[in-house]
Structures are given as structure tokens and as C-alpha cells.
Write an enzyme that holds these catalytic residues in place. Structure first.
Site, mmCIF file in Angstrom:
data_model
loop_
_atom_site.group_PDB
_atom_site.id
_atom_site.type_symbol
_atom_site.label_atom_id
_atom_site.label_comp_id
_atom_site.label_asym_id
_atom_site.label_seq_id
_atom_site.Cartn_x
_atom_site.Cartn_y
_atom_site.Cartn_z
ATOM 1 N N TYR A 145 40.384 41.784 44.853
ATOM 2 C CA TYR A 145 40.067 40.760 43.864
ATOM 3 C C TYR A 145 38.798 41.186 43.141
ATOM 4 O O TYR A 145 37.780 41.481 43.778
ATOM 5 C CB TYR A 145 39.851 39.410 44.556
ATOM 6 C CG TYR A 145 39.543 38.289 43.596
ATOM 7 C CD1 TYR A 145 40.528 37.789 42.750
ATOM 8 C CD2 TYR A 145 38.272 37.729 43.526
ATOM 9 C CE1 TYR A 145 40.257 36.754 41.858
ATOM 10 C CE2 TYR A 145 37.998 36.694 42.645
ATOM 11 C CZ TYR A 145 38.986 36.211 41.815
ATOM 12 O OH TYR A 145 38.707 35.186 40.940
ATOM 13 N N ASP A 195 33.398 47.755 43.640
ATOM 14 C CA ASP A 195 33.096 46.341 43.467
ATOM 15 C C ASP A 195 32.437 45.888 44.765
ATOM 16 O O ASP A 195 33.105 45.671 45.775
ATOM 17 C CB ASP A 195 34.399 45.565 43.201
ATOM 18 C CG ASP A 195 34.156 44.082 43.028
ATOM 19 O OD1 ASP A 195 33.107 43.590 43.493
ATOM 20 O OD2 ASP A 195 35.019 43.404 42.444
ATOM 21 N N LYS A 203 27.153 37.263 43.408
ATOM 22 C CA LYS A 203 26.311 36.204 43.969
ATOM 23 C C LYS A 203 25.193 36.639 44.921
ATOM 24 O O LYS A 203 24.116 36.038 44.923
ATOM 25 C CB LYS A 203 27.222 35.193 44.640
ATOM 26 C CG LYS A 203 28.385 35.823 45.418
ATOM 27 C CD LYS A 203 29.656 34.971 45.371
ATOM 28 C CE LYS A 203 30.881 35.794 45.763
ATOM 29 N NZ LYS A 203 32.129 35.152 45.390
#
Ligand code: HOZ
Length: 426
Positions: A142, A237, A265
Site C-alpha cells: 500500500y 516506501d 506520519k
């Protein structure tokens, strides 16, 4: 009716599905969400005053625990000076210097507001740099919800059972090539079939949005070699793994350098932040130096920078936290494995450091197809039991458990006892 139920009842009339991000709706576990009122250390408190031991940690960023004093103090200080300027600030320079000092492959970095934005921008930079269009992504990884990435994506896309989101024009995904996680021969075939056309390979160096799926030995190294040989950009990622598996994230943990890295985050200490960075030669294609456009008023926001700087500085100054997280990870995930053996449960515990998960399937899970074989109904029963006994897990089989430095041995013992009680009564 509980206060969480009352809030959810109203929320569904005002917000699609009652939530601002699909997984939070608890849909895949057949429940309604708990509304969280506050958090401290490793614990959450909901709107009804129930306390939970938290294994979500805001999906990763609360690596020091919730409401860490070192972070709160800097945020409060920054707030008093103004919330947004839309202009350059010293904190952005400090943040860039800090990230570059902690991650050897990152020579320049651009702040954005989320992991989604970071990936979207990194892919654009890779395409601008190489002058090529195609990218390879892995099934079950994702990378946020930008159009080109919504192909066999993990996380909420996986639980929603819609591998390809509607509303994404075919043109946006026609250059997204898919490979199976841990299958290097599939990647080699794509490089052969599209020789000279592949701008980038993007991967979660530990798959953490199809449950947790670590890379097999040598897999990331082989990807590195293929990218180098073919002049393609390797993008890690590290929204989940960055500053978590080690200071330099998965790159340090597995000893492989990416060309570009995306963060989310965790570098905002809980505030909405993302970033992408990497080799100077690639990053210099980004405007205003180069011709790849990317911008944002809230990028480098002073309050978000203050939070991120405080958290990353704390991590840099306390490197022993990483040993501690590894220990906690071995206790929890090792404990879960022992539990499965002891109780003769045919399940899989996958883990990498402080990330892990339990798959309700007998076979090893090394990719998206394996993850999908997990019995999600059994997961839902397990989730409900854990929640009812004060342990807050991600409400989906296809998410990770996150440990923080605020978790204790006692927390882990209690978690294993609650699990044992669930499996004991089946
Ligand atoms: N995409 C996140 C899980 N991998 C969910 C984020 C959220 O709901 O806050």
C-alpha cells in the site's frame, strides 16, 4: 447505548461510513468503532472511559508512546509562535539536516503532508529523472491512495475487497506494472518485457499493509541490483518502517540503499507530515530547481516540524530504543509463536522488529496471495475478544501490530494471556 455507539450513529449521517479513513470503521471485524478521547504512553481511552493497551500507535508514528513529553513541549512552544506561515522557516532546515544525518541514502529531502503525497511526488520525480513512464509495484503493498498506486493495493483496499478502486481512470494505472512480493523472477520478467521503459520500482521493504510480510533473504538486494543495471530508480516506501526498524529504517536493517525514500506520519511524531528524499541528482529534478512540479502551503508546517524534530531528535539521541524495540518484538511475536506451538494452532506469526501480525492460515505467508488465504472471520473473533479484554489491535487482518518504547514486559505478558484465553476457549 455507549457513547462510542452514539457518536458513530451520528457520524454515519455526516461522514461517509462515519470515518475519515475506511479501516477505522471496524467493518471487516463486524463491529462499530470505539471513539478515542485521549491517549498516553501505550494506552488509549475511549469516549466511554474504557482503557486499552494500544498496538496501533496511530498506525506507527507513536514509537515513543502517546503524548510523549519531549514532543508535546516542542509542539506547545511552536503553537505559541503561529500555526502556519506558508513561508520558509528555520525548523525546515533543521528537519532536513536531521533526516539527512540519520539516513545515509537521503542527501536532499522535500517535506509534504502525508505518505500518499510523498509517494505520488517521489514517483513523479523518478519519472521526470528517467524520462520513463512505467513503474513496478508489488501486490499487497500500500502506497497511499493516489491514482497510480491503487492497483492491488493493501490495507483498507484489501479488506474492502476492491483490489482496484473505482474512480481511477484506466489511463492513470496503465503504466503501473505488478509483481508478486518476494518473487524476483517476476520482476526480472517485467524488466525484460519493458526494457528501457521502467522509471522506478516501488516497494514497502517490509510489507506491512497485507498483514506483515518481511522480504525473503536477498530479495531487496536483488531488486537493488536490477534497478542499478536497468537505470531505474529504487523507491523504498518507508512510511511504516522508516525510523522504526532502525534509525535509517529498513535500509539499515537489511543493508540495502534506496535511491528515493518516502516517509509519512512517523516523521511528524503524530502530526500530519510526509517527506520524500534521496540522491541529490534525482531530487534536483524537483521544482524550483528542476522541472518536476510539486508544492503545498502546509508543507513544512512549523508545528508539524516541531513535533517531528522532537521525536526524531529523541530517537537519534537514544539509539538504545531500537534494541529495546527489538527485544519487545521478540517477546511479543516470539511469545505468539510459542503460544501457537504450545496450543497446536496452525497459524503464522510474521514479524520484523517491532512490527508483526498473526495470520489465521496454515501455510507460510510470503506474499499477497498467501495473506489473502487467511481466515478473516477467525481474525474478527480474535479481534473482538482482544478488544473486550482491553487490547486494541488494528481492526483488520491486513494491518500490522505496532510496538512502542512505552510498552512494557508486563503489557506483553498480559497480551499473551488474553490471547491464550481466546485460543483456550475455542
Ligand atoms: N492506511 C492506514 C492503514 N494502513 C489507515 C490509516 C487510518 O485509518 O488512520
Amino acid at each position: 447505548m455507549t457513547e462510542s455507539e452514539r457518536l458513530f450513529q451520528e457520524a454515519v449521517t455526516l461522514i461517509p461510513g462515519g470515518v475519515n479513513s475506511p479501516v477505522r470503521a471496524f467493518g471487516s471485524v463486524g463491529m462499530t468503532p470505539r471513539f478515542i478521547a485521549s491517549a498516553e504512553g501505550a494506552y488509549l481511552t475511549d469516549a466511554d472511559g474504557n482503557r486499552y493497551l494500544d498496538y496501533v500507535g496511530s498506525w506507527g508514528p507513536m514509537i515513543l508512546g502517546h503524548a510523549h513529553p519531549a514532543v508535546l513541549e516542542k509542539v506547545e512552544e511552536a503553537c505559541r509562535k503561529g500555526l502556519s506561515f506558508g513561508a520558509a522557516t528555520e525548523a525546515e532546515v533543521d528537519m532536513a539536516r536531521l533526516i539527512c544525518s540519520m539516513v545515509p541514502s537521503v542527501e536532499m529531502v522535500r517535506m509534504v503532508n502525508s505518505g500518499t503525497e510523498a509517494v505520488m511526488s517521489a514517483v513523479r520525480a523518478a519519472r521526470g529523472y528517467t524520462g520513463r513512464d512505467k513503474i513496478i509495484k508489488f501486490e499487497g503493498c500500500y502506497h497511499g491512495h493516489s491514482d497510480a498506486m491503487l492497483v492491488k493495493a493493501g490495507s483498507g483496499v484489501m479488506t474492502a475487497g476492491v483490489p482496484d478502486s473505482s474512480g481511477v481512470p484506466k489511463g492513470c494505472t496503465q503504466d503501473t506494472l505488478l509483481a508478486a512480493y518476494n518473487d524476483i523472477s517476476g520482476v526480472e520478467k517485467l524488466f525484460d518485457a519493458f526494457a528501457g521503459e521502467i522509471a522506478a520500482v516501488i516497494i514497502e521493504p517490509v510489507g506491512a499493509n497485507m498483514g506483515v510480510v518481511p522480504p525473503e533473504d536477498g530479495f531487496l538486494q536483488k531488486l537493488r541490483r536490477l534497478c542499478t543495471e536497468n537505470g531505474s530508480v529504487l523507491i523504498f516506501d518507508e512510511v511504516i518502517t522508516g525510523f522504526r526498524l532502525a534509525q535509517a529504517g529498513a535500509q539499515e536493517y537489511f543493508g540495502v540503499e534506496a535511491d528515493l525514500t518516502t516517509y509519512g506520519k512517523i516523521i511528524g511524531g503524530g502530526m500530519p507530515v510526509g517527506a520524500y528524499g534521496g540522491k541529490r541528482g534525482i531530487m534536483e529534478v524537483v521544482a524550483p530547481v528542476g522541472s518536476v512540479y510539486q508544492a503545498g502551503t502546509l508543507s513544512g508546517n512549523p508545528v508539524a516540524m516541531a513535533a517531528g524534530l522532537a521525536q526524531l531528535t529523541f530517537l537519534k539521541e537514544h539509539p538504545q530504543i531500537y534494541r529495546r524495540l527489538e527485544e519487545l518484538g521478540s517477546q511479543l511475536f516470539g511469545g505468539m509463536r510459542s503460544l501457537c506451538e504450545e496450543m497446536e494452532l496452525p497459524y503464522q506469526v510474521n514479524a520484523a522488529g517491532s512490527l508483526g501480525c498473526l495470520f489465521f492460515t496454515p501455510g507460510p505467508v510470503t506474499d499477497y496471495a498467501g495473506a489473502k488465504r487467511s481466515d478473516t472471520k477467525a481474525f474478527a473473533r480474535y479481534f473482538r475478544h482482544m478488544l473486550e479484554h482491553g487490547v486494541y489491535l488494528a481492526p483488520s487482518q491486513f494491518e500490522a501490530m505496532f510496538l512502542s518504547a512505552a510498552h512494557t514486559e508486563e503489557d506483553i505478558r498480559r497480551t499473551l494471556d488474553v490471547m491464550r484465553a481466546f485460543f483456550g476457549k475455542r
